[in-house]
Design a protein around this motif. Structure first.
Motif, PDB file in Angstrom:
ATOM      1  N   LYS A  36     -26.715  62.140  -0.707  1.00 16.80           N
ATOM      2  CA  LYS A  36     -26.206  63.512  -0.821  1.00 16.80           C
ATOM      3  C   LYS A  36     -26.461  64.121  -2.198  1.00 16.80           C
ATOM      4  O   LYS A  36     -25.664  64.894  -2.719  1.00 16.80           O
ATOM      5  N   ARG A  37     -27.600  63.790  -2.766  1.00 19.81           N
ATOM      6  CA  ARG A  37     -28.027  64.361  -4.051  1.00 19.81           C
ATOM      7  C   ARG A  37     -29.039  65.464  -3.736  1.00 19.81           C
ATOM      8  O   ARG A  37     -30.226  65.330  -3.958  1.00 19.81           O
ATOM      9  N   HIS A  38     -28.521  66.564  -3.188  1.00 22.74           N
ATOM     10  CA  HIS A  38     -29.356  67.618  -2.631  1.00 22.74           C
ATOM     11  C   HIS A  38     -30.204  68.356  -3.665  1.00 22.74           C
ATOM     12  O   HIS A  38     -31.363  68.666  -3.387  1.00 22.74           O
ATOM     13  N   ALA A  39     -29.652  68.641  -4.812  1.00 23.14           N
ATOM     14  CA  ALA A  39     -30.418  69.361  -5.837  1.00 23.14           C
ATOM     15  C   ALA A  39     -31.625  68.533  -6.277  1.00 23.14           C
ATOM     16  O   ALA A  39     -32.730  69.064  -6.446  1.00 23.14           O
ATOM     17  N   GLU A  40     -31.418  67.232  -6.438  1.00 25.38           N
ATOM     18  CA  GLU A  40     -32.516  66.362  -6.840  1.00 25.38           C
ATOM     19  C   GLU A  40     -33.540  66.218  -5.709  1.00 25.38           C
ATOM     20  O   GLU A  40     -34.744  66.157  -5.966  1.00 25.38           O
ATOM     21  N   ALA A  41     -33.065  66.177  -4.465  1.00 21.55           N
ATOM     22  CA  ALA A  41     -33.978  66.087  -3.322  1.00 21.55           C
ATOM     23  C   ALA A  41     -34.839  67.338  -3.243  1.00 21.55           C
ATOM     24  O   ALA A  41     -36.032  67.263  -2.948  1.00 21.55           O
ATOM     25  N   LEU A  42     -34.248  68.483  -3.521  1.00 18.37           N
ATOM     26  CA  LEU A  42     -34.995  69.736  -3.513  1.00 18.37           C
ATOM     27  C   LEU A  42     -36.092  69.715  -4.580  1.00 18.37           C
ATOM     28  O   LEU A  42     -37.239  70.066  -4.308  1.00 18.37           O
ATOM     29  N   ARG A  43     -35.754  69.261  -5.782  1.00 25.52           N
ATOM     30  CA  ARG A  43     -36.754  69.177  -6.850  1.00 25.52           C
ATOM     31  C   ARG A  43     -37.846  68.166  -6.511  1.00 25.52           C
ATOM     32  O   ARG A  43     -39.026  68.409  -6.764  1.00 25.52           O
ATOM     33  N   ALA A  44     -37.468  67.032  -5.924  1.00 24.47           N
ATOM     34  CA  ALA A  44     -38.461  66.016  -5.553  1.00 24.47           C
ATOM     35  C   ALA A  44     -39.390  66.553  -4.465  1.00 24.47           C
ATOM     36  O   ALA A  44     -40.599  66.300  -4.495  1.00 24.47           O
ATOM     37  N   GLY A  45     -38.851  67.313  -3.516  1.00 26.70           N
ATOM     38  CA  GLY A  45     -39.680  67.917  -2.476  1.00 26.70           C
ATOM     39  C   GLY A  45     -40.657  68.933  -3.045  1.00 26.70           C
ATOM     40  O   GLY A  45     -41.820  68.989  -2.650  1.00 26.70           O
ATOM     41  N   GLN A  46     -40.176  69.731  -3.988  1.00 21.11           N
ATOM     42  CA  GLN A  46     -41.059  70.701  -4.642  1.00 21.11           C
ATOM     43  C   GLN A  46     -42.169  69.986  -5.396  1.00 21.11           C
ATOM     44  O   GLN A  46     -43.329  70.405  -5.353  1.00 21.11           O
ATOM     45  N   THR A  47     -41.826  68.914  -6.061  1.00 15.28           N
ATOM     46  CA  THR A  47     -42.826  68.127  -6.788  1.00 15.28           C
ATOM     47  C   THR A  47     -43.866  67.561  -5.823  1.00 15.28           C
ATOM     48  O   THR A  47     -45.072  67.590  -6.109  1.00 15.28           O
ATOM     49  N   LEU A  48     -43.406  67.081  -4.679  1.00 17.64           N
ATOM     50  CA  LEU A  48     -44.309  66.508  -3.686  1.00 17.64           C
ATOM     51  C   LEU A  48     -45.338  67.534  -3.220  1.00 17.64           C
ATOM     52  O   LEU A  48     -46.538  67.252  -3.213  1.00 17.64           O
ATOM     53  N   VAL A  49     -44.895  68.741  -2.866  1.00 20.41           N
ATOM     54  CA  VAL A  49     -45.848  69.726  -2.358  1.00 20.41           C
ATOM     55  C   VAL A  49     -46.682  70.352  -3.471  1.00 20.41           C
ATOM     56  O   VAL A  49     -47.797  70.808  -3.223  1.00 20.41           O
ATOM     57  N   GLU A  50     -46.169  70.368  -4.690  1.00 17.68           N
ATOM     58  CA  GLU A  50     -46.973  70.871  -5.810  1.00 17.68           C
ATOM     59  C   GLU A  50     -48.070  69.886  -6.188  1.00 17.68           C
ATOM     60  O   GLU A  50     -49.198  70.280  -6.485  1.00 17.68           O
ATOM     61  N   ASN A  51     -47.754  68.599  -6.190  1.00 12.64           N
ATOM     62  CA  ASN A  51     -48.738  67.581  -6.567  1.00 12.64           C
ATOM     63  C   ASN A  51     -49.748  67.306  -5.458  1.00 12.64           C
ATOM     64  O   ASN A  51     -50.873  66.903  -5.738  1.00 12.64           O
ATOM     65  N   TYR A  52     -49.337  67.485  -4.196  1.00 10.21           N
ATOM     66  CA  TYR A  52     -50.205  67.203  -3.051  1.00 10.21           C
ATOM     67  C   TYR A  52     -50.162  68.386  -2.083  1.00 10.21           C
ATOM     68  O   TYR A  52     -49.629  68.284  -0.978  1.00 10.21           O
ATOM     69  N   PRO A  53     -50.721  69.520  -2.476  1.00  9.08           N
ATOM     70  CA  PRO A  53     -50.599  70.735  -1.666  1.00  9.08           C
ATOM     71  C   PRO A  53     -51.329  70.675  -0.330  1.00  9.08           C
ATOM     72  O   PRO A  53     -51.000  71.434   0.576  1.00  9.08           O
ATOM     73  N   LEU A  54     -52.289  69.791  -0.171  1.00 13.81           N
ATOM     74  CA  LEU A  54     -53.026  69.700   1.090  1.00 13.81           C
ATOM     75  C   LEU A  54     -52.556  68.540   1.965  1.00 13.81           C
ATOM     76  O   LEU A  54     -53.201  68.222   2.956  1.00 13.81           O
ATOM     77  N   ASN A  55     -51.435  67.937   1.606  1.00 12.81           N
ATOM     78  CA  ASN A  55     -50.893  66.837   2.388  1.00 12.81           C
ATOM     79  C   ASN A  55     -49.880  67.405   3.380  1.00 12.81           C
ATOM     80  O   ASN A  55     -48.795  67.834   2.989  1.00 12.81           O
TER      81      ASN A  55
END
Length: 143
Positions: A36-55
């Motif tokens: 339930k660490r939602h703010a961190e999950a949101l940042r990690a998700g943003q990092t994922l799509v920023e680093n791998y935009p075609l995945n």
């Protein structure tokens, strides 16, 4: 920023070269949501799509995070991007698109996703098929 030049045949996305890192980030995201660490999950998700935009999987997972955080409009955008990037044959993704589109009150999007999900045939579970049928039944008269 200018255009980047690349040699013919060179991969476009780092996702093709770094599947272990993507898998690790997805696992980390799931653990953050479990804790339930939602703010961190949101940042990690943003990092994922920023680093791998075609995945496409990264966009699908980030969409799931956004949907869990009651942000269906943002989730729908991520899900539809995952479909465009090649995950259209995944019944779970089509189910997620249909749910997010229903939550955003976009009946045409929900209907299109439900029909695409049903068209997948044997890949679809009984529960997913029932959800697709319910969405189609509810949106057909409206549209």
């Amino acid at each position: 920023m200018g255009k980047k030049s690349r040699a013919k045949g060179q991969p476009l996305a780092p996702a093709a070269r770094q599947p272990d890192e993507v898998t690790g980030l997805i696992g980390f995201l799931q653990q953050l949501l479990t804790d339930k660490r939602h703010a961190e999950a949101l940042r990690a998700g943003q990092t994922l799509v920023e680093n791998y935009p075609l995945n496409p999987l990264g966009h699908a997972v980030f969409g799931s995070v956004l949907l869990q955080l009651s942000r269906p409009f943002d989730a729908l955008a991520q899900f539809e991007l995952a479909v465009r990037l090649g995950m259209g044959g995944d019944p779970m993704l089509q189910h997620s698109v249909a749910i997010a589109a229903s939550a955003t009150r976009y009946p045409i999007h929900a209907l299109r996703a439900a029909r695409a999900g049903q068209a997948l045939g044997a890949k679809v579970t009984v529960e997913q098929n029932a959800a697709f049928a319910a969405i189609i039944g509810a949106t057909n008269p409206y549209v």
